[in-house]
Design an enzyme around this catalytic site. Structure first.
Site, PDB file in Angstrom:
ATOM      1  N   LYS A 196      74.348  55.379 -21.891  1.00 54.48           N
ATOM      2  CA  LYS A 196      75.576  55.161 -21.126  1.00 54.48           C
ATOM      3  C   LYS A 196      76.016  53.700 -21.131  1.00 54.48           C
ATOM      4  O   LYS A 196      75.206  52.801 -20.993  1.00 54.48           O
ATOM      5  CB  LYS A 196      75.268  55.605 -19.687  1.00 54.48           C
ATOM      6  CG  LYS A 196      76.181  55.127 -18.611  1.00 54.48           C
ATOM      7  CD  LYS A 196      75.661  55.614 -17.258  1.00 54.48           C
ATOM      8  CE  LYS A 196      76.373  54.936 -16.116  1.00 54.48           C
ATOM      9  NZ  LYS A 196      75.905  55.392 -14.799  1.00 54.48           N
ATOM     10  N   ARG A 228      79.084  51.554 -19.013  1.00 55.59           N
ATOM     11  CA  ARG A 228      80.194  51.666 -18.062  1.00 55.59           C
ATOM     12  C   ARG A 228      81.320  50.740 -18.494  1.00 55.59           C
ATOM     13  O   ARG A 228      81.118  49.536 -18.641  1.00 55.59           O
ATOM     14  CB  ARG A 228      79.718  51.332 -16.643  1.00 55.59           C
ATOM     15  CG  ARG A 228      80.806  51.494 -15.598  1.00 55.59           C
ATOM     16  CD  ARG A 228      80.268  51.378 -14.189  1.00 55.59           C
ATOM     17  NE  ARG A 228      79.491  52.536 -13.763  1.00 55.59           N
ATOM     18  CZ  ARG A 228      80.011  53.700 -13.411  1.00 55.59           C
ATOM     19  NH1 ARG A 228      81.314  53.883 -13.437  1.00 55.59           N
ATOM     20  NH2 ARG A 228      79.237  54.690 -13.027  1.00 55.59           N
ATOM     21  N   ASP A 282      70.958  62.704 -12.054  1.00 56.99           N
ATOM     22  CA  ASP A 282      71.268  61.308 -11.741  1.00 56.99           C
ATOM     23  C   ASP A 282      70.983  61.060 -10.260  1.00 56.99           C
ATOM     24  O   ASP A 282      70.868  62.013  -9.479  1.00 56.99           O
ATOM     25  CB  ASP A 282      72.739  61.000 -12.073  1.00 56.99           C
ATOM     26  CG  ASP A 282      72.964  59.530 -12.432  1.00 56.99           C
ATOM     27  OD1 ASP A 282      72.016  58.723 -12.291  1.00 56.99           O
ATOM     28  OD2 ASP A 282      74.083  59.186 -12.855  1.00 56.99           O
ATOM     29  N   THR A 327      80.217  59.295 -14.954  1.00 54.27           N
ATOM     30  CA  THR A 327      78.960  59.334 -15.718  1.00 54.27           C
ATOM     31  C   THR A 327      78.646  60.757 -16.181  1.00 54.27           C
ATOM     32  O   THR A 327      78.367  61.007 -17.359  1.00 54.27           O
ATOM     33  CB  THR A 327      77.792  58.798 -14.842  1.00 54.27           C
ATOM     34  OG1 THR A 327      78.101  57.468 -14.458  1.00 54.27           O
ATOM     35  CG2 THR A 327      76.464  58.857 -15.578  1.00 54.27           C
TER      36      THR A 327
END
Ligand code: R5P
Length: 285
Positions: free
Chosen positions: A184, A186, A210, A218
């Protein structure tokens, strides 16, 4: 021992009292017309150990927590344990830019005025608990999440990034599923990019785990990546379901199902973390 529930954590506090086999009291909490908080624990005295269960997010819940602690102390509680299922401000754990407030430390220090023991659940960075000058525990929700999904046909558990692998691995171990992570990045508050990664998700029932779902960015990015990888189904679960703005609606479009624990009570908070809190407390109190 007595468990006192604040307004943010009514069902979790009740569940916990049941797990511990102790008395449950729902505190009386009223807001004055100017929004100030009034708290009363309607007992003659509390010559006992008291467990308060209340979130510190959003801000008005923090004030309620402090007043609940003081009300219990005023009734003579011998020891006050404060359970903060969702600890607000945990992400501001540093002065990232000069002149910023060190919010996490301020909140921790406020909570120790009347309390000797602070318990959090999957706090964003457990290291912040070192600021509390008393006993602390950070309880993992993963065993409860794993138990909930055991027998539900999940083949693959995924963390959105490598940093979240420990939680995903704990869940996968309970279920007996494979575990992997995505990558990931951001890009902004709401936009998240998942780098293409060679995860073996083809025809698998995937579960993304998560700690927090806030905007849903996300999970949305992770779910889209899993679809590219031809997963059969995508389910999302988190410990703390903040679901800001239209996050749930957004996630229902890209996931087969969305769940959270009851650290924040909402329409999908079907997984109780009370058994795991009780287990930790049994070893501490
Ligand atoms: C980030 O470090 C957390 O573990 C979560 O992934 C994040 O808070 C989720 O936020 P959102 O739902 O807004 O993408």
């Amino acid at each position: 021992m007595i468990v006192i529930g604040g307004t943010s954590s009514k069902s979790l506090a009740k569940d916990l009292a049941q797990e511990l086999g102790t008395k449950f009291i729902q505190a009386r909490v009223v807001r004055f017309p100017d929004e100030e908080c009034y708290v009363r624990i309607e007992e003659e005295d509390l010559d006992d150990e008291v467990i308060i269960v209340q979130n510190t997010h959003p801000d008005n819940n923090l004030v309620e927590t402090l007043l609940l602690q003081d009300a219990a102390a005023g009734l003579g509680a011998r020891k006050i344990t404060t359970i903060v299922p969702y600890f607000g401000y945990a992400r501001q754990d540093d002065r990232f830019e000069k002149g910023e407030a060190l919010s996490a430390k301020v909140m921790i220090r406020a909570l120790e005025i009347c309390s000797k023991h602070l318990v959090t659940i999957d706090v964003h960075k457990p290291i912040i608990l070192d600021w509390f000058r008393g006993e602390t525990n950070d309880v993992h929700a993963a065993p409860c999440i794993g138990k909930f999904f055991d027998g539900h046909g999940i083949d693959l558990v995924l963390a959105p990034d490598e940093g979240a692998m420990q939680r995903a691995s704990e869940v996968a171990k309970v279920i007996g599923a494979d575990v992997d992570h995505l990558e990931k990045t951001r890009l902004s508050g709401e936009v998240v990019r998942m780098a293409p990664k060679n995860v073996d998700a083809k025809d698998k029932n995937a579960l993304i785990v998560d700690d927090i779902i806030s905007t849903g960015g996300t999970i949305e990015a992770a779910a889209n990546q899993l679809k590219i990888l031809e997963a059969r189904s995508v389910t999302a679960v988190c410990t703390h379901g903040l679901f800001t703005r239209n996050a749930l609606e957004r996630l229902r479009k890209c996931c087969n199902a969305v769940y959270s624990t009851n650290t924040i009570e909402n329409e999908v908070s079907v997984i109780s973390v009370a058994p795991q809190i009780a287990k930790v407390l049994h070893n501490q109190i």
